[in-house]
Design an enzyme around this catalytic site. Sequence first.
Site, PDB file in Angstrom:
ATOM      1  N   TYR A  83       2.879  -1.005  -2.535  1.00  0.00           N
ATOM      2  CA  TYR A  83       3.577  -0.919  -1.062  1.00  0.00           C
ATOM      3  C   TYR A  83       4.089   0.421  -1.033  1.00  0.00           C
ATOM      4  CZ  TYR A  83       7.685  -3.425  -3.128  1.00  0.00           C
ATOM      5  OH  TYR A  83       8.650  -4.022  -3.882  1.00  0.00           O
ATOM      6  N   GLU A  84       5.065   0.496   0.043  1.00  0.00           N
ATOM      7  CA  GLU A  84       5.577   1.806   0.379  1.00  0.00           C
ATOM      8  C   GLU A  84       4.384   3.231   0.220  1.00  0.00           C
ATOM      9  OE1 GLU A  84       7.788   1.297   2.204  1.00  0.00           O
ATOM     10  OE2 GLU A  84       8.157  -0.568   1.419  1.00  0.00           O
ATOM     11  N   GLY A  85       3.243   3.128   0.403  1.00  0.00           N
ATOM     12  CA  GLY A  85       2.235   4.101  -0.044  1.00  0.00           C
ATOM     13  C   GLY A  85       1.541   3.798  -1.179  1.00  0.00           C
ATOM     14  N   GLN A 128       0.905   8.463  -2.960  1.00  0.00           N
ATOM     15  CA  GLN A 128       1.982   9.481  -3.573  1.00  0.00           C
ATOM     16  C   GLN A 128       1.224  10.644  -4.263  1.00  0.00           C
ATOM     17  OE1 GLN A 128       4.967   8.457  -2.755  1.00  0.00           O
ATOM     18  NE2 GLN A 128       4.055   6.552  -1.530  1.00  0.00           N
ATOM     19  N   ARG A 169      10.589   4.346  -0.950  1.00  0.00           N
ATOM     20  CA  ARG A 169       9.920   4.977  -2.000  1.00  0.00           C
ATOM     21  C   ARG A 169      10.800   5.220  -3.285  1.00  0.00           C
ATOM     22  NH1 ARG A 169       5.884   9.132   1.623  1.00  0.00           N
ATOM     23  NH2 ARG A 169       4.658   7.249   2.274  1.00  0.00           N
TER      24      ARG A 169
END
Length: 597
Positions: free
Chosen positions: A441-443, A448, A297
């Site tokens: 991506y990555e949440g 977030q 992130r």
Amino acid sequence: MGQYAAPLRDMQFVLHELLNVEAEVKQMPKHAELDADTINQVLEEAGKFCSEVLFPLNHSGDQEGCTYEGDGVVTTPKGFRQAYRQYVESGWPALACDPAYGGQGLPQFVNNALYEMLNSASQAWAMYPGLSHGAYECLHAHGTPELQQTYLPKLVSGVWTGTMCLTEAHCGTDLGILRTKAEPNGDGSYAITGTKIFISSGEHDLAENIVHLVLARLPDAPPGTKGITLFVVPKLLPDAAGEPGKRNAVKCGSIEHKMGIHANATCVINFDNAKGWLVGEPNKGLNAMFVMMNAARLGVGMQSLGLTEVAYQNALVYAKDRLQMRSLSGPKAPEKAADPIIVHPDVRRMLLTQKAYAEGARAFSYWAALQIDKELSHGDAAARAEAADLVALLTPILKAFLSDNAFEGTNLALQVYGGHGFIAEWGMEQYVRDARINMIYEGTNAIQSLDLLGRKVLGDMGAKLKMFGKLVTDFIDEEGVKPEMQEFINPLADIGDKVQKLTMEIGMKAMQNPDEVGAAAVPYLRTVGHLVFSYFWARMARIALDQQASGDDDPFYKAKLATARFYFAKLLPETASTIRAARAGAKTLMEIDAALF
């Protein structure tokens, strides 16, 4: 196509004038001998590699993309292997790694600056070593001594690369429903079976081996996220000497055809009783994987800064060169057929938006990396704990706010080019496409936002937010009485007060209806993101004013001050709408029946 020069002057300004890192590392025993000259030399050499070796591959790599050759074989675009070999031979993968495993032991903030430049030069290429560094951090924190001795030296050197294998076709962020299985083999290893999708850098021809970190379920695992275990699953099984041996039962089934980052292989990875080894404790794999997820992130934040910077650089050059119409206040280049478009107010708005978001992101992200170094290495336990809380609070903002801004910034860069921006050969449309994935991506950025508001703020009754708020109020108390700072301190104090009131209001409403958190989260994060940027822009303005007062007429400080004024006048007012949207609540979202959509 286009150009890129590492913004060394601004990077050095942030590190040495804003953050005073040379003094900061004196409080970190393992970095105490590091000096500014060494840092600057590293940045200069990294800048040369990125501009001279990597950047020329960005456009061609995007056009060619990765190729699935069949039977699990993937090749990267022309020039990528040679660039990666040069990267490894120069020791860049080892920059911030533990010397016990062959690393150079430099702080994270130096590595952070390296990755800004790598991502400006080619985000798709930079993802290969970027994910490897995340795998290194995860194994360094949670691997057994045996796993560390086997894998860390190879990851540190860069001769092996890493991935993180989380997502499955039926579940993305909701990892509690993943189905990949892990059966004990009886010899300390496990048989891993399942399919993972969207695996960045999952297969390629850059390195001699690929180390997959895989989430799976043991036979007796409880349901949900409490039943997830982490395993290391190499593409090639290490032999007795630790070198790549026979092929493991893990293979790329295909690569995804994507909107952007064409030069990074995004893979479907099939595990068919592949051998893997436990990382961390059984059923606590998510805790171990969070080391890598949080690193990723923060990495997305650096991807976003990198794209914002390179798109801005090219838009600026174009705006100074492109002739179009005359200035509304009279010709500025009467000897030419028309004026350069940089004379037009709206073109300046677009350029200054990109500049303000890039320089604000650099200040924020480098500061966050310094906090990570404090968390890991500071000599005082209280300082380590405070830094850890600040990093936890601000990681979702760094990922989401910077990637939102990067998408806006790259779109504005394309707009500066006009019709030429829409044409592939100019390179701008690639930056827009590449920037778009960073919001997903990555949440996703909504995830977030929920993490920030639900877990990081309301979850501890605002304790971490108050910790950051104290940094802001201390600065306001120190500078608020100075007339020359009023144009920066007054709006900073105002947004700080509004964030505090908004947080309390949402918290009270959430006690009655949890959907209020979901309804408010996204505009809430953008509001807090602007609070963070306001704090750093006010600090940077203070430095510029001090330099001017001392008689320094360097145009750099004039530009910094002008950009700060633009940020407070033109970008911070967005919070009027984000606060109103956050306060609007869940009713208008949730009262409509799903069948009526």
